[in-house]
Enzyme design. Structure first.
Site, PDB file in Angstrom:
ATOM      1  N   ARG A 184     105.486 -13.305  25.558  1.00  0.00           N
ATOM      2  CA  ARG A 184     104.320 -14.007  26.110  1.00  0.00           C
ATOM      3  C   ARG A 184     104.722 -14.902  27.288  1.00  0.00           C
ATOM      4  O   ARG A 184     104.187 -15.999  27.435  1.00  0.00           O
ATOM      5  CB  ARG A 184     103.637 -14.863  25.041  1.00  0.00           C
ATOM      6  CG  ARG A 184     103.002 -14.087  23.916  1.00  0.00           C
ATOM      7  CD  ARG A 184     101.573 -13.690  24.308  1.00  0.00           C
ATOM      8  NE  ARG A 184     100.896 -13.029  23.213  1.00  0.00           N
ATOM      9  CZ  ARG A 184     100.016 -13.632  22.424  1.00  0.00           C
ATOM     10  NH1 ARG A 184      99.705 -14.875  22.610  1.00  0.00           N
ATOM     11  NH2 ARG A 184      99.448 -12.961  21.459  1.00  0.00           N
ATOM     12  N   ARG A 188      98.978 -18.847  29.096  1.00  0.00           N
ATOM     13  CA  ARG A 188      98.230 -20.089  29.339  1.00  0.00           C
ATOM     14  C   ARG A 188      99.090 -21.345  29.468  1.00  0.00           C
ATOM     15  O   ARG A 188      98.608 -22.373  29.920  1.00  0.00           O
ATOM     16  CB  ARG A 188      97.198 -20.291  28.227  1.00  0.00           C
ATOM     17  CG  ARG A 188      95.962 -19.448  28.426  1.00  0.00           C
ATOM     18  CD  ARG A 188      95.068 -19.507  27.220  1.00  0.00           C
ATOM     19  NE  ARG A 188      95.775 -19.005  26.058  1.00  0.00           N
ATOM     20  CZ  ARG A 188      95.240 -18.869  24.847  1.00  0.00           C
ATOM     21  NH1 ARG A 188      93.988 -19.219  24.642  1.00  0.00           N
ATOM     22  NH2 ARG A 188      95.947 -18.389  23.860  1.00  0.00           N
ATOM     23  N   ARG A 197      93.103 -16.982  35.408  1.00  0.00           N
ATOM     24  CA  ARG A 197      92.338 -16.605  34.218  1.00  0.00           C
ATOM     25  C   ARG A 197      90.938 -17.221  34.212  1.00  0.00           C
ATOM     26  O   ARG A 197      89.996 -16.612  33.686  1.00  0.00           O
ATOM     27  CB  ARG A 197      93.155 -17.029  33.007  1.00  0.00           C
ATOM     28  CG  ARG A 197      92.600 -16.833  31.665  1.00  0.00           C
ATOM     29  CD  ARG A 197      92.376 -15.389  31.273  1.00  0.00           C
ATOM     30  NE  ARG A 197      91.911 -15.417  29.908  1.00  0.00           N
ATOM     31  CZ  ARG A 197      90.697 -15.817  29.546  1.00  0.00           C
ATOM     32  NH1 ARG A 197      89.817 -16.120  30.477  1.00  0.00           N
ATOM     33  NH2 ARG A 197      90.353 -15.883  28.286  1.00  0.00           N
ATOM     34  N   ASP A 233      97.750  -6.100  26.513  1.00  0.00           N
ATOM     35  CA  ASP A 233      97.636  -6.567  25.133  1.00  0.00           C
ATOM     36  C   ASP A 233      97.767  -5.379  24.197  1.00  0.00           C
ATOM     37  O   ASP A 233      97.361  -4.263  24.546  1.00  0.00           O
ATOM     38  CB  ASP A 233      96.293  -7.274  24.911  1.00  0.00           C
ATOM     39  CG  ASP A 233      96.330  -8.110  23.635  1.00  0.00           C
ATOM     40  OD1 ASP A 233      96.705  -9.288  23.726  1.00  0.00           O
ATOM     41  OD2 ASP A 233      96.034  -7.570  22.551  1.00  0.00           O
ATOM     42  N   TYR A 309      93.888  -5.423  12.921  1.00  0.00           N
ATOM     43  CA  TYR A 309      92.744  -5.801  13.757  1.00  0.00           C
ATOM     44  C   TYR A 309      91.609  -4.792  13.620  1.00  0.00           C
ATOM     45  O   TYR A 309      90.436  -5.144  13.617  1.00  0.00           O
ATOM     46  CB  TYR A 309      93.174  -5.954  15.218  1.00  0.00           C
ATOM     47  CG  TYR A 309      94.027  -7.185  15.418  1.00  0.00           C
ATOM     48  CD1 TYR A 309      93.443  -8.436  15.589  1.00  0.00           C
ATOM     49  CD2 TYR A 309      95.417  -7.109  15.391  1.00  0.00           C
ATOM     50  CE1 TYR A 309      94.226  -9.571  15.746  1.00  0.00           C
ATOM     51  CE2 TYR A 309      96.205  -8.239  15.544  1.00  0.00           C
ATOM     52  CZ  TYR A 309      95.600  -9.466  15.718  1.00  0.00           C
ATOM     53  OH  TYR A 309      96.366 -10.584  15.862  1.00  0.00           O
TER      54      TYR A 309
HETATM   55  O1  CP3 Z   1     104.465 -11.137  26.612  1.00  0.00           O
HETATM   56  C1  CP3 Z   1     103.782 -11.081  27.649  1.00  0.00           C
HETATM   57  O2  CP3 Z   1     103.890 -11.908  28.578  1.00  0.00           O
HETATM   58  C2  CP3 Z   1     102.853  -9.894  27.847  1.00  0.00           C
HETATM   59  C3  CP3 Z   1     101.512 -10.057  27.456  1.00  0.00           C
HETATM   60  C4  CP3 Z   1     101.082  -9.956  26.000  1.00  0.00           C
HETATM   61  C5  CP3 Z   1      99.860 -10.494  25.585  1.00  0.00           C
HETATM   62  N1  CP3 Z   1      99.635 -10.141  24.296  1.00  0.00           N
HETATM   63  C6  CP3 Z   1      98.970 -11.282  26.435  1.00  0.00           C
HETATM   64  C7  CP3 Z   1      97.917 -12.089  25.817  1.00  0.00           C
HETATM   65  C8  CP3 Z   1     101.635  -9.311  24.897  1.00  0.00           C
HETATM   66  C9  CP3 Z   1     102.960  -8.623  24.786  1.00  0.00           C
HETATM   67  C10 CP3 Z   1     100.713  -9.422  23.833  1.00  0.00           C
HETATM   68  C11 CP3 Z   1     100.926  -8.821  22.504  1.00  0.00           C
HETATM   69  C12 CP3 Z   1     100.028  -9.189  21.411  1.00  0.00           C
HETATM   70  N2  CP3 Z   1      98.666  -9.328  21.456  1.00  0.00           N
HETATM   71  C13 CP3 Z   1     100.428  -9.329  20.075  1.00  0.00           C
HETATM   72  C14 CP3 Z   1     101.806  -9.146  19.572  1.00  0.00           C
HETATM   73  C15 CP3 Z   1     102.705 -10.241  19.965  1.00  0.00           C
HETATM   74  C16 CP3 Z   1     102.422 -11.558  19.385  1.00  0.00           C
HETATM   75  O3  CP3 Z   1     102.373 -12.537  20.148  1.00  0.00           O
HETATM   76  O4  CP3 Z   1     102.297 -11.636  18.151  1.00  0.00           O
HETATM   77  C17 CP3 Z   1      99.293  -9.650  19.309  1.00  0.00           C
HETATM   78  C18 CP3 Z   1      99.249  -9.922  17.839  1.00  0.00           C
HETATM   79  C19 CP3 Z   1      98.190  -9.623  20.192  1.00  0.00           C
HETATM   80  C20 CP3 Z   1      96.773  -9.832  19.841  1.00  0.00           C
HETATM   81  C21 CP3 Z   1      96.232 -10.975  20.560  1.00  0.00           C
HETATM   82  N3  CP3 Z   1      95.927 -10.982  21.905  1.00  0.00           N
HETATM   83  C22 CP3 Z   1      95.888 -12.238  20.023  1.00  0.00           C
HETATM   84  C23 CP3 Z   1      96.071 -12.644  18.579  1.00  0.00           C
HETATM   85  C24 CP3 Z   1      95.382 -12.994  21.089  1.00  0.00           C
HETATM   86  C25 CP3 Z   1      94.770 -14.357  21.026  1.00  0.00           C
HETATM   87  C26 CP3 Z   1      95.829 -15.346  21.251  1.00  0.00           C
HETATM   88  C27 CP3 Z   1      95.230 -16.672  21.628  1.00  0.00           C
HETATM   89  O5  CP3 Z   1      95.999 -17.621  21.464  1.00  0.00           O
HETATM   90  O6  CP3 Z   1      94.085 -16.734  22.069  1.00  0.00           O
HETATM   91  C28 CP3 Z   1      95.444 -12.213  22.251  1.00  0.00           C
HETATM   92  C29 CP3 Z   1      95.050 -12.621  23.599  1.00  0.00           C
HETATM   93  C30 CP3 Z   1      96.155 -12.697  24.591  1.00  0.00           C
HETATM   94  N4  CP3 Z   1      97.060 -11.710  24.818  1.00  0.00           N
HETATM   95  C31 CP3 Z   1      96.431 -13.771  25.492  1.00  0.00           C
HETATM   96  C32 CP3 Z   1      97.512 -13.372  26.272  1.00  0.00           C
HETATM   97  C33 CP3 Z   1      98.164 -14.127  27.409  1.00  0.00           C
HETATM   98  C34 CP3 Z   1      95.606 -15.038  25.660  1.00  0.00           C
HETATM   99  C35 CP3 Z   1      94.594 -14.640  26.675  1.00  0.00           C
HETATM  100  C36 CP3 Z   1      93.868 -15.748  27.359  1.00  0.00           C
HETATM  101  O7  CP3 Z   1      92.913 -16.276  26.775  1.00  0.00           O
HETATM  102  O8  CP3 Z   1      94.193 -16.042  28.543  1.00  0.00           O
END
Ligand code: CP3
Length: 512
Positions: A184, A188, A197, A233, A309
């Site tokens: 990640r 943010r 964003r 994602d 999910y």
């Molecule tokens: O690592 C990176 O920089 C690449 C981007 C990346 C994202 N999600 C961006 C993201 C990667 C590799 C993921 C994987 C992901 N997505 C996982 C597995 C890894 C982990 O962290 O456990 C999971 C479970 C998800 C599902 C997911 N997507 C969730 C639970 C959320 C909400 C998180 C939150 O705090 O709101 C997301 C959204 C998401 N994916 C964000 C980002 C940067 C937040 C988006 C935003 O609101 O700007």
């Protein structure tokens, strides 16, 4: 790369004001040669035009107007603007950046914390990288007065992907320092990310390849990591399978039509992988603009994590519906897993075709299962997924939550096993065997502690790896939105410095 300004000439345009004093002092401490230009002295215009400066620090909007007024008096505005094709344009904050954009200059750097001292402190780590990049861009005919990160081209650069420290570690080859990237790493916790964003949704960002690539490249540039991970994602694969996916502010992902029964599963589409081509387009744009010796990682979710999910409809504490389907409708469960894996195999192969140098499978919720269920309901599908990549690029097989699963994770395959922080990396590696590389595994919450503490905890992980070839440093899970970019950067720097060579840093690490 030394984190100082030695041998760099840095122009500060307002040396007399009180605000400039601490900035000046800081540059001096960091070994930079300060080129002072009190009140936009015309001499600075001449000096810039003859390329006698490497970096200009704009710490107030008025400096922009003053400098261009000064150039106007000698009829040299065009020459001045031209000079900035090779000089680093840095701005202490958004208002100054807007003023620079107005006179036709793209900025090369703006700090996460918008003030003059942060500008200096954040810039010093990466100034040389930025100068190298801008100079080469100008040599390659790129219009560096109006460029984005995705415009970069590296023709003439002396390193290639064969020099990637990250890929060498994936292959368990000796490396000059331990490679590091952060799960990640684009997100943010970065002000620049939040600004992009704000103008779109999470899905909108993922589906606009230029923006996804820009955000991916920005994280690499800011942190100085050894690998980029494409901004996307794991849940994007749900859409072509007929799921209605949305990211809701404060709630995370929401799927409005989850599957709960065997007949629901029958209605899940096989999915046209071309619907995910926007991710591949982002990979192509990123690979072209990314420094050639930095690896680009593509990814997908592991079958269980994505299934939670699909079945729960969002985040879950106990995965009740997922486990219920698994245990009571095993045929439907396996059918769902097969459909998902089939799509993901096609998806991962297309990511490789589009430029991914390595892949990661995110098993973020795998730890919710015990070994028997994992072996029966997940392992065969994860194995199919990894085998489907056919060894074309290294695969990182990452899971969190339950160290008992590690031997099963290894059985599923992958060149690198991604560890969370609940294990001692050295012991886990001993148990896994030295025929596999490992990634990890500092507790992400260490990043809330001050830099000295972060450094100490980095050295603990490096000591556990003990210089064995095949260690990639990462956190045990992703960085959180409320962490400070400075601390994430401190972690990256500590990995690079402490793993470099023994003696110099007090670390016991040795590399062959
Ligand atoms: O690592 C990176 O920089 C690449 C981007 C990346 C994202 N999600 C961006 C993201 C990667 C590799 C993921 C994987 C992901 N997505 C996982 C597995 C890894 C982990 O962290 O456990 C999971 C479970 C998800 C599902 C997911 N997507 C969730 C639970 C959320 C909400 C998180 C939150 O705090 O709101 C997301 C959204 C998401 N994916 C964000 C980002 C940067 C937040 C988006 C935003 O609101 O700007």
């Amino acid at each position: 790369m030394p984190a100082d300004f030695s041998q760099l000439k840095i122009a500060l345009l307002e040396s007399r004001s009180a605000a400039a004093a601490p900035v000046l002092e800081r540059i001096g401490e960091l070994g930079g040669e300060c080129v002072l230009a009190p009140d936009a002295d015309p001499a600075i215009v001449a000096r810039l035009i003859e390329q006698g400066v490497d970096i200009v620090l704009f710490t107030a909007s008025s400096q922009v107007a003053d400098l261009f007024d000064s150039a106007g008096q000698t009829d040299s505005i065009d020459q001045l603007r031209d000079a900035f094709r090779r000089v680093l344009v840095t701005s202490a904050g958004p208002d100054i950046t807007a003023a620079l954009n107005q006179v036709g200059l793209a900025i090369d750097f703006e700090p996460d914390t918008p003030d003059g001292e942060s500008l200096v402190d954040e810039l010093v780590r990466i100034a040389r990288d930025l100068i190298t990049r801008k100079t080469l861009a100008a040599d390659n005919g790129i219009d560096t007065l109006a460029w984005r990160r995705i415009d970069m081209r590296w023709d003439g650069f002396d390193r290639t992907i064969a020099d990637s420290v990250f890929l060498k570690a994936c292959r368990r080859e000796p490396v000059p320092h331990t490679p590091v990237w952060i799960m990640r790493q684009a997100g943010r916790y970065q002000r620049a990310y939040r600004e992009i964003r704000e103008k779109t949704t999470m899905l909108g960002l993922c589906k606009t390849p230029e923006l996804a690539a820009e955000v991916t490249l920005m994280a690499v540039e800011r942190l100085g990591v050894d690998a980029a991970i494409i901004f996307a994602d794991i849940l994007l694969t749900l859409e072509p399978m007929g799921f209605d996916l949305e990211f809701v502010k404060g709630e995370g992902p929401v799927i409005r039509n989850p599957v709960r029964t065997a007949s629901d599963v029958d209605r899940v589409l096989d999915g046209d992988v071309a619907a995910l081509d926007y991710v591949c387009d982002a990979l192509r744009l990123t690979r072209r603009a990314l420094r050639p010796d930095i690896a680009l990682i593509g990814f997908c979710g592991s079958p269980f994590t994505v299934a939670t999910y699909m079945i729960e409809g969002g985040k879950s504490k106990n995965f009740r519906h997922t486990k219920t389907l698994m245990l009571t409708e095993p045929n439907a469960w396996h059918a769902l897993m097969s459909k998902l894996v089939d799509l993901q195999v096609r998806y991962l192969n297309r990511q490789i075709d589009a430029g991914a140098d390595a892949l990661q499978v995110f098993g973020s919720w795998a730890g919710a299962l015990g070994p028997e269920d994992y072996e029966q309901y997940v392992l065969p599908h994860l194995k199919m997924l990894i085998e489907g990549v056919g060894g074309r690029v290294p695969v990182i097989n990452f899971a969190t939550g339950n160290p008992i699963l590690l031997p099963l994770l290894k059985r599923a395959g992958g060149d690198v096993i991604g560890l969370d922080w609940r294990v001692d990396l050295g012991e886990a590696w001993d148990a896994l065997g030295d025929d596999v590389a490992v990634m990890g595994n500092m507790d992400p919450t260490v990043l809330y502690a001050p830099p000295e503490k972060i450094r100490q905890r980095v050295s603990v992980v490096l000591d556990q790896a003990a210089g064995r070839p095949g260690h990639i440093f990462n956190l045990g899970h992703g960085v959180s939105p409320d962490m400070s970019q400075a601390n994430v950067a401190a972690c990256v720097d500590a990995v690079h410095e402490l793993s470099q060579s023994p003696g110099q840093t007090g670390s016991t690490i040795t590399h062959e």
